[in-house]
Motif scaffolding. Structure first.
Motif, PDB file in Angstrom:
ATOM      1  N   ASP A   3       6.916   8.762  -4.390  1.00 59.57           N
ATOM      2  CA  ASP A   3       5.565   9.290  -4.859  1.00 59.57           C
ATOM      3  C   ASP A   3       5.391   9.127  -6.425  1.00 59.57           C
ATOM      4  OD1 ASP A   3       4.891   9.349  -2.277  1.00 59.57           O
ATOM      5  OD2 ASP A   3       5.008  11.531  -2.114  1.00 59.57           O
ATOM      6  N   ARG A  52      11.126  10.217  -0.351  1.00 63.75           N
ATOM      7  CA  ARG A  52       9.641  10.408  -0.437  1.00 63.75           C
ATOM      8  C   ARG A  52       9.197  10.858  -1.811  1.00 63.75           C
ATOM      9  NH1 ARG A  52       5.727   8.319   2.363  1.00 63.75           N
ATOM     10  NH2 ARG A  52       4.787   8.041   0.477  1.00 63.75           N
ATOM     11  N   GLY A  74       1.823   8.421  -6.614  1.00 65.56           N
ATOM     12  CA  GLY A  74       1.109   9.583  -5.624  1.00 65.56           C
ATOM     13  C   GLY A  74       1.789  11.117  -5.598  1.00 65.56           C
ATOM     14  N   ASP A  94       0.882  -1.174   0.141  1.00 65.69           N
ATOM     15  CA  ASP A  94       0.106  -0.090  -0.100  1.00 65.69           C
ATOM     16  C   ASP A  94       0.904   1.135   0.037  1.00 65.69           C
ATOM     17  OD1 ASP A  94      -1.690   1.940   0.482  1.00 65.69           O
ATOM     18  OD2 ASP A  94      -2.436   1.346   2.584  1.00 65.69           O
ATOM     19  N   THR A  95       1.223   1.832  -1.227  1.00 59.25           N
ATOM     20  CA  THR A  95       1.928   3.027  -1.323  1.00 59.25           C
ATOM     21  C   THR A  95       1.525   4.088  -0.500  1.00 59.25           C
ATOM     22  OG1 THR A  95       1.143   3.514  -3.312  1.00 59.25           O
ATOM     23  CG2 THR A  95       2.967   1.822  -3.511  1.00 59.25           C
ATOM     24  N   ASP A  96       0.316   4.252  -0.288  1.00 56.84           N
ATOM     25  CA  ASP A  96      -0.430   5.683   0.245  1.00 56.84           C
ATOM     26  C   ASP A  96       0.097   5.724   1.764  1.00 56.84           C
ATOM     27  OD1 ASP A  96      -1.565   6.399  -2.032  1.00 56.84           O
ATOM     28  OD2 ASP A  96      -3.767   5.281  -1.687  1.00 56.84           O
ATOM     29  N   GLY A  97       0.044   4.337   2.499  1.00 62.56           N
ATOM     30  CA  GLY A  97       0.432   4.624   3.800  1.00 62.56           C
ATOM     31  C   GLY A  97       1.963   4.300   4.135  1.00 62.56           C
ATOM     32  N   LYS A 140       5.747   5.275   5.204  1.00 64.08           N
ATOM     33  CA  LYS A 140       6.347   6.464   5.891  1.00 64.08           C
ATOM     34  C   LYS A 140       7.665   6.125   5.954  1.00 64.08           C
ATOM     35  CE  LYS A 140       2.294   7.515   8.813  1.00 64.08           C
ATOM     36  NZ  LYS A 140       1.587   7.915   7.878  1.00 64.08           N
TER      37      LYS A 140
END
Length: 139
Positions: A134, A130, A139, A47-50, A52
């Motif tokens: 993204d 990051r 993202g 899950d690339t959205d979450g 960190k």
């Protein structure tokens, strides 16, 4: 010579085996590795959205043969197969592989990235990683 004198002599001999700073070519290699790791991590996590990141840095170590190596190291926290966050685990880029450490993993990134034997660039490359992550995760 006293025991402390022998220790100081041994440490100075070890320190002279490594150049105390990164050469421009080594720094450029480390910066290219940030972009490479961002793409590889985007391909690897569920899950690339979450995801960190923190503590992303480059370090230089010297092999037994005197060859200097540049590694990219950092920490990632991403969703596991159960949908929960796994907690931060060390990762490192070795050649064309990004390896994520953690319980039961063969590669001990803690030992390689943070053992105090390398010369660490004090710059935090987390924002660059990051951005690369993204860009490759959509993202």
């Amino acid at each position: 010579m006293t025991g402390l004198g022998l220790v100081a002599l041994a440490l100075s001999a070890t320190a002279s085996a490594q150049s105390p700073t990164f050469t421009p070519a080594q720094r450029a290699e480390g910066e290219r590795d940030v972009a490479k790791a961002g793409k590889m991590l985007a391909d690897k996590v569920r899950d690339t959205d979450g995801a960190k990141f923190r503590n992303v840095f480059i370090q230089k170590t010297t092999g037994k043969d005197g060859t200097e190596y540049v590694q990219l190291c950092g920490e990632i926290n991403a969703r596991n197969g159960y949908g929960g966050m796994s907690g931060f685990h060390k990762f490192m880029l070795i050649g064309d592989q990004v390896l994520i450490g953690g319980a039961g993993q063969i590669v001990n990134a803690d030992d390689i990235c943070g053992n105090g034997r390398g010369i660490v660039d004090t710059r935090d490359y987390t924002p660059e990683l990051r951005k690369a992550f993204d860009a490759n995760a959509g993202g």
